[in-house]
Scaffold this motif. Structure first.
Motif, PDB file in Angstrom:
ATOM      1  N   GLN A  65       0.915  -1.100  -0.057  1.00  0.00           N
ATOM      2  CA  GLN A  65      -0.028  -0.070  -0.049  1.00  0.00           C
ATOM      3  C   GLN A  65       0.902   1.383  -0.002  1.00  0.00           C
ATOM      4  OE1 GLN A  65      -3.434  -0.079   2.785  1.00  0.00           O
ATOM      5  NE2 GLN A  65      -3.124  -2.277   2.664  1.00  0.00           N
ATOM      6  N   LEU A  66       1.995   1.142   0.511  1.00  0.00           N
ATOM      7  CA  LEU A  66       2.618   2.144   0.496  1.00  0.00           C
ATOM      8  C   LEU A  66       3.519   2.612  -0.522  1.00  0.00           C
ATOM      9  CD1 LEU A  66       2.933   2.543   3.806  1.00  0.00           C
ATOM     10  CD2 LEU A  66       5.335   2.566   3.768  1.00  0.00           C
ATOM     11  N   GLY A  67       3.551   1.439  -1.546  1.00  0.00           N
ATOM     12  CA  GLY A  67       4.329   1.562  -2.762  1.00  0.00           C
ATOM     13  C   GLY A  67       3.108   2.320  -3.801  1.00  0.00           C
ATOM     14  N   GLU A  68       2.075   1.734  -3.596  1.00  0.00           N
ATOM     15  CA  GLU A  68       0.933   2.022  -4.226  1.00  0.00           C
ATOM     16  C   GLU A  68       0.831   3.756  -4.330  1.00  0.00           C
ATOM     17  OE1 GLU A  68      -0.919   1.200  -6.794  1.00  0.00           O
ATOM     18  OE2 GLU A  68      -2.494   2.951  -6.900  1.00  0.00           O
ATOM     19  N   TYR A  69       0.962   4.213  -2.961  1.00  0.00           N
ATOM     20  CA  TYR A  69       0.722   5.884  -2.821  1.00  0.00           C
ATOM     21  C   TYR A  69       1.847   6.479  -3.232  1.00  0.00           C
ATOM     22  CZ  TYR A  69       0.118  10.198  -0.949  1.00  0.00           C
ATOM     23  OH  TYR A  69      -0.038  11.712  -0.690  1.00  0.00           O
ATOM     24  N   LEU A  70       3.382   5.948  -2.749  1.00  0.00           N
ATOM     25  CA  LEU A  70       4.374   6.781  -2.929  1.00  0.00           C
ATOM     26  C   LEU A  70       4.947   6.648  -4.377  1.00  0.00           C
ATOM     27  CD1 LEU A  70       6.304   6.040   0.434  1.00  0.00           C
ATOM     28  CD2 LEU A  70       5.133   8.191  -0.148  1.00  0.00           C
ATOM     29  N   ILE A  71       4.993   5.493  -4.945  1.00  0.00           N
ATOM     30  CA  ILE A  71       5.728   5.423  -6.144  1.00  0.00           C
ATOM     31  C   ILE A  71       4.510   5.437  -7.300  1.00  0.00           C
ATOM     32  CG2 ILE A  71       6.796   3.523  -7.547  1.00  0.00           C
ATOM     33  CD1 ILE A  71       8.347   3.676  -4.817  1.00  0.00           C
ATOM     34  N   ASN A  72       3.247   4.782  -7.375  1.00  0.00           N
ATOM     35  CA  ASN A  72       2.397   4.923  -8.204  1.00  0.00           C
ATOM     36  C   ASN A  72       1.730   6.137  -8.487  1.00  0.00           C
ATOM     37  OD1 ASN A  72       3.296   2.309  -8.992  1.00  0.00           O
ATOM     38  ND2 ASN A  72       1.373   1.152  -8.139  1.00  0.00           N
ATOM     39  N   GLN A  73       1.075   6.460  -7.107  1.00  0.00           N
ATOM     40  CA  GLN A  73       0.379   7.609  -7.154  1.00  0.00           C
ATOM     41  C   GLN A  73       1.129   8.850  -7.265  1.00  0.00           C
ATOM     42  OE1 GLN A  73      -2.795   6.342  -4.660  1.00  0.00           O
ATOM     43  NE2 GLN A  73      -3.407   8.466  -4.490  1.00  0.00           N
ATOM     44  N   MET A  74       2.215   8.936  -6.449  1.00  0.00           N
ATOM     45  CA  MET A  74       3.007  10.251  -6.031  1.00  0.00           C
ATOM     46  C   MET A  74       4.102  10.281  -6.961  1.00  0.00           C
ATOM     47  SD  MET A  74       1.118  11.849  -4.041  1.00  0.00           S
ATOM     48  CE  MET A  74       1.962  13.300  -3.683  1.00  0.00           C
ATOM     49  N   GLY A  75       4.193   9.251  -7.887  1.00  0.00           N
ATOM     50  CA  GLY A  75       5.439   9.109  -8.767  1.00  0.00           C
ATOM     51  C   GLY A  75       6.814   9.273  -8.298  1.00  0.00           C
ATOM     52  N   LEU A  76       7.023   8.726  -7.082  1.00  0.00           N
ATOM     53  CA  LEU A  76       8.454   9.036  -6.432  1.00  0.00           C
ATOM     54  C   LEU A  76       9.125   7.948  -6.840  1.00  0.00           C
ATOM     55  CD1 LEU A  76       7.250  10.279  -2.928  1.00  0.00           C
ATOM     56  CD2 LEU A  76       7.999  11.723  -4.776  1.00  0.00           C
ATOM     57  N   PRO A  77      10.525   7.990  -6.740  1.00  0.00           N
ATOM     58  CA  PRO A  77      11.267   7.075  -7.101  1.00  0.00           C
ATOM     59  C   PRO A  77      11.316   5.691  -6.164  1.00  0.00           C
ATOM     60  CG  PRO A  77      12.620   8.834  -6.320  1.00  0.00           C
ATOM     61  CD  PRO A  77      11.079   9.329  -6.384  1.00  0.00           C
ATOM     62  N   VAL A  78      11.962   4.617  -6.398  1.00  0.00           N
ATOM     63  CA  VAL A  78      12.251   3.674  -5.332  1.00  0.00           C
ATOM     64  C   VAL A  78      13.757   3.959  -5.025  1.00  0.00           C
ATOM     65  CG1 VAL A  78      12.781   1.232  -5.291  1.00  0.00           C
ATOM     66  CG2 VAL A  78      10.856   1.880  -6.737  1.00  0.00           C
ATOM     67  N   VAL A  79      13.729   4.457  -3.759  1.00  0.00           N
ATOM     68  CA  VAL A  79      15.100   4.775  -3.050  1.00  0.00           C
ATOM     69  C   VAL A  79      15.883   3.578  -2.476  1.00  0.00           C
ATOM     70  CG1 VAL A  79      14.318   7.243  -2.902  1.00  0.00           C
ATOM     71  CG2 VAL A  79      14.237   5.375  -0.893  1.00  0.00           C
ATOM     72  N   LYS A  80      15.324   2.449  -2.255  1.00  0.00           N
ATOM     73  CA  LYS A  80      15.890   1.362  -1.759  1.00  0.00           C
ATOM     74  C   LYS A  80      15.076   0.203  -2.065  1.00  0.00           C
ATOM     75  CE  LYS A  80      17.577   0.250   3.004  1.00  0.00           C
ATOM     76  NZ  LYS A  80      17.520   0.661   4.650  1.00  0.00           N
ATOM     77  N   ASN A  81      15.804  -1.091  -2.031  1.00  0.00           N
ATOM     78  CA  ASN A  81      15.232  -2.314  -2.115  1.00  0.00           C
ATOM     79  C   ASN A  81      15.388  -3.140  -0.885  1.00  0.00           C
ATOM     80  OD1 ASN A  81      13.927  -2.133  -5.164  1.00  0.00           O
ATOM     81  ND2 ASN A  81      16.236  -1.395  -5.536  1.00  0.00           N
ATOM     82  N   THR A  82      14.599  -4.051  -0.833  1.00  0.00           N
ATOM     83  CA  THR A  82      14.755  -5.213   0.440  1.00  0.00           C
ATOM     84  C   THR A  82      15.507  -6.214  -0.312  1.00  0.00           C
ATOM     85  OG1 THR A  82      13.020  -6.582  -0.360  1.00  0.00           O
ATOM     86  CG2 THR A  82      12.552  -4.757   1.256  1.00  0.00           C
ATOM     87  N   LYS A  83      16.236  -7.180   0.581  1.00  0.00           N
ATOM     88  CA  LYS A  83      16.885  -8.370  -0.166  1.00  0.00           C
ATOM     89  C   LYS A  83      16.222  -9.203  -1.045  1.00  0.00           C
ATOM     90  CE  LYS A  83      15.786 -11.864   3.228  1.00  0.00           C
ATOM     91  NZ  LYS A  83      16.356 -12.525   4.157  1.00  0.00           N
ATOM     92  N   THR A  84      14.838  -9.047  -1.248  1.00  0.00           N
ATOM     93  CA  THR A  84      14.076  -9.713  -2.125  1.00  0.00           C
ATOM     94  C   THR A  84      13.822  -8.784  -3.407  1.00  0.00           C
ATOM     95  OG1 THR A  84      12.050  -9.415  -1.050  1.00  0.00           O
ATOM     96  CG2 THR A  84      13.000 -11.230  -0.504  1.00  0.00           C
ATOM     97  N   GLY A  85      14.300  -7.672  -3.436  1.00  0.00           N
ATOM     98  CA  GLY A  85      14.204  -6.694  -4.683  1.00  0.00           C
ATOM     99  C   GLY A  85      13.087  -5.905  -4.510  1.00  0.00           C
ATOM    100  N   ARG A  86      11.970  -6.191  -3.773  1.00  0.00           N
ATOM    101  CA  ARG A  86      10.958  -5.288  -3.650  1.00  0.00           C
ATOM    102  C   ARG A  86      11.421  -4.085  -2.948  1.00  0.00           C
ATOM    103  NH1 ARG A  86       8.005 -10.538  -2.284  1.00  0.00           N
ATOM    104  NH2 ARG A  86       9.014 -10.341  -0.123  1.00  0.00           N
ATOM    105  N   PRO A  87      10.519  -2.800  -3.411  1.00  0.00           N
ATOM    106  CA  PRO A  87      10.871  -1.453  -2.562  1.00  0.00           C
ATOM    107  C   PRO A  87      10.970  -1.623  -1.217  1.00  0.00           C
ATOM    108  CG  PRO A  87       8.819  -1.250  -3.996  1.00  0.00           C
ATOM    109  CD  PRO A  87       9.319  -2.691  -4.064  1.00  0.00           C
ATOM    110  N   SER A  88      11.894  -0.911  -0.430  1.00  0.00           N
ATOM    111  CA  SER A  88      11.734  -0.901   0.879  1.00  0.00           C
ATOM    112  C   SER A  88      11.215   0.550   1.200  1.00  0.00           C
ATOM    113  CB  SER A  88      13.265  -0.940   1.264  1.00  0.00           C
ATOM    114  OG  SER A  88      13.399  -0.632   2.747  1.00  0.00           O
ATOM    115  N   PHE A  89      10.648   0.352   2.306  1.00  0.00           N
ATOM    116  CA  PHE A  89       9.989   1.560   2.780  1.00  0.00           C
ATOM    117  C   PHE A  89      10.334   1.668   4.339  1.00  0.00           C
ATOM    118  CE2 PHE A  89       7.214   0.280  -0.325  1.00  0.00           C
ATOM    119  CZ  PHE A  89       7.601   1.582  -1.272  1.00  0.00           C
ATOM    120  N   ASP A  90      11.567   1.571   4.700  1.00  0.00           N
ATOM    121  CA  ASP A  90      12.042   1.539   5.972  1.00  0.00           C
ATOM    122  C   ASP A  90      12.366   2.947   6.599  1.00  0.00           C
ATOM    123  OD1 ASP A  90      14.522   2.244   5.164  1.00  0.00           O
ATOM    124  OD2 ASP A  90      15.510   0.352   5.676  1.00  0.00           O
TER     125      ASP A  90
END
Length: 569
Positions: free
Chosen positions: A240-265
């Motif tokens: 849900q964070l990805g949906e808002y920050l990346i998709n809706q707001m168009g922000l970049p992925v600044v960090k990835n988790t070890k499985t390659g998903r975007p990190s929101f720590d």
DNA sequence: TTTTTTTGCGCC
DNA sequence: AAACGGCGCAAAAAAA
């Protein structure tokens, strides 16, 4: 085979296991020991074991037999438990105080190979003996229908003694290596004293301000509800964070988790916060506040209330087998991770939840740079030793030498002490590979002996399969694993734990428990509740007095700072 | 549905 | 060539 109690005295070791009604023997008035199992092998090697029901609702042993068992356990020269810290409290609640020596197969397993996947009896039995605990569908269904505390004594008899049998055989299995590694003498004697101290600390417990906890839970829940409304989605859900920050707001992925998903720590969120701030969007901030409150309410305030004993004290479980390096760990709750004082509204005031007993004040005693001081001694690193002895703050000193900010120097030092390589330094400071390499080399130009010693420890662990702490306790490394870089860290982290343990025992021998009680042990910090101000300088002095422990420890001082616990440092 | 893994985060 | 050490806890996501 049913044991003749007289035969049990002929065996050097006697395994003992207690069954209880599942209440906490450390404090619960309703606690009961249901029965005791013993096991040993006779001269012919035949397993002899028996379960003695004592407090079952249906049928129990006669008074005479129970007294015989009590006498046996009290006077037998060598008992074996699996998790003695538990069984000894149970026995104590029954007024049984063993006078002989004892062993603990859980700690034996841990000391022989701290890397084992588990130290549970069942797992160890399967791993070393090819057989585990006697769990059958029949037993399962009886436990389910009666409840653990109400299993009939006659039925328990069929199963309970297998735990003691496993314990006995495991002990025999571990004995050779236990002796070969040199644990049987002074080291284990000291650990027994330490186990008793930890047990006493646990039974003491720490007083919790329940009103404060409830008030904070209330504030937290209301705040979270408001934040949830403002944010409009679940701030704990990464998708849900990805949906808002990346998709809706168009922000970049600044960090990835070890499985390659975007990190929101929280580090990634800090970056999003900066961008959104310019758009006057407080979502990132709200997310952080929400998650902060959620963490604190669930892991601290609510957990403390849930785990609180009915006498108003919190009693965590300190594990003597909790870490590979020899530190303690702490569970239910983990009071080694109480958030430190800060201005975060969600967790900055957490220490206010802890109180001294009526008339007692909580005091904390901290070693300064304990591990770094040990590292300096181990590495014979004169630059560092001299700095300590001249009273310089080590990171200020390094900052001056490298002409870099103090905080960078501190992080750099710990990264390297922890075995970090070029890549780690690169990520830590956002440098490119070449710059990271140079920074690391600069560091080692200041502390060349440190580099050599780290390498030496690593090589030694690879060649020999273990390194020794200053107490001769070992930290083992599987040559097949690629973790030799941990060797030096283990020596100083484990060494620090052993140092604290020694001083902890020394303090415990001096204090009068009526006016001064040790409450918590947090790696390089000890927490007491004291009713008399005279203890503060006494404790401090004993903690700092390390010269008798090791001939090299005089090379630097080991200063200790005391403070009223909970007040910002 | 239940169990395991992942993620994030608190501490030294 | 590459490697930051040691934990416990809770919620969500993924797997079974």
């Amino acid at each position: 085979m049913i044991a003749n109690l007289q035969d049990a005295y002929k065996s050097r070791w006697l395994a003992v296991d207690t069954e209880t009604n599942a209440l906490d023997p450390r404090w619960d008035p309703q606690f009961k020991c249901l029965g005791i199992s013993i096991a040993f092998r006779n001269e012919l090697g035949v397993m002899c074991s028996e379960y003695y029901p004592i407090n079952h609702w249906d049928s129990n042993e006669t008074e005479d037999t129970i007294n015989e068992v009590r006498w046996l356990i009290t006077t037998h020269p060598g008992l074996v438990f699996h998790n003695a810290k538990f069984d000894l409290v149970v026995l104590d609640r029954m007024g049984i105080k063993p006078t002989g020596d004892y062993l603990d197969t859980m700690l034996m397993a841990h000391w022989i190979d701290e890397n084992l996947f588990s130290k549970e009896l069942d797992w160890l039995g399967k791993r070393f003996l090819g057989r585990g605990k006697a769990m059958t569908p029949e037993l399962d269904s009886v436990i389910n229908s009666f409840g653990w505390g109400l299993v009939p004594g006659a039925f328990m008899k069929k199963y309970a003694s297998t735990d003691a049998e496993l314990t006995f055989d495991l002990c025999m299995k571990f004995m050779k290596k236990w002796n070969d590694e040199g644990y049987a003498g002074a080291l284990w004697a000291r650990e027994q004293e330490f186990l008793a101290l930890i047990s006493r600390m646990e039974r003491q417990g720490i007083v919790i301000d329940t009103d404060f906890c409830k008030e904070q839970i209330d504030i937290g829940e209301r705040t979270m509800q408001e934040l949830l409304f403002k944010v409009g989605f679940n701030p704990s859900s990464n998708p849900q964070l990805g949906e808002y920050l990346i998709n809706q707001m168009g922000l970049p992925v600044v960090k990835n988790t070890k499985t390659g998903r975007p990190s929101f720590d929280k580090y990634a969120m800090a970056e999003y916060e900066e961008i959104l701030e310019q758009r006057e969007d407080a979502t990132a901030q709200n997310i952080l506040a929400y998650r902060g409150w959620q963490k604190t309410v669930s892991s601290n305030y609510r957990a403390y209330l849930d785990l609180l004993c009915t006498d108003g004290r919190l009693r965590p479980n300190f594990l003597l087998h909790g870490t590979r390096t020899g530190r303690l760990s702490c569970r239910k709750p983990n009071l080694q991770q109480i958030p430190k004082s800060s201005d975060h509204p969600w967790n900055g005031g957490l220490k206010r939840a802890f109180l001294g007993s009526e008339g007692y004040r909580l005091l904390g005693f901290d070693y300064s740079n304990l591990e770094l001081r040990l590292a300096a001694i181990y590495a014979r690193e004169d630059a560092l030793i001299d700095a300590f002895n001249a009273g310089f703050k080590p990171f200020d000193e390094l900052a001056a030498r490298l002409n870099k900010p103090r905080n960078l120097c501190k992080n750099l030092t710990y990264a390297i002490l922890y075995g970090g390589g070029i890549n780690r330094i690169k990520n830590l400071f956002g440098l490119d590979w070449q710059a990271a390499k140079e920074l690391r080399e600069e560091f080692f130009r200041v502390y060349p002996n440190l580099q050599e010693t780290i390498q030496y420890a690593s090589n030694l662990s690879k060649r020999r399969g273990y390194v020794s702490l200053w107490t001769e306790r070992r930290r083992h490394f599987d040559r097949r694993d690629d973790d030799a870089h941990k060797a030096f860290n283990s020596i100083i982290q484990g060494g620090a734990a052993e140092l604290v343990k020694s001083r902890q025992l020394a303090v415990a021998r001096e204090i009068d428990w009526d006016t001064c009680r040790m409450i918590l042990s947090v790696h390089d910090e000890l927490v007491f509740e004291s009713a008399d101000p005279k203890w503060e300088p006494i404790i401090k002095e004993i903690m700092m007095d390390v010269n008798g422990l090791n001939p090299n420890f005089h090379k630097v001082a080991f200063p200790v700072e005391s403070k009223i616990w909970g007040l910002a440092a």
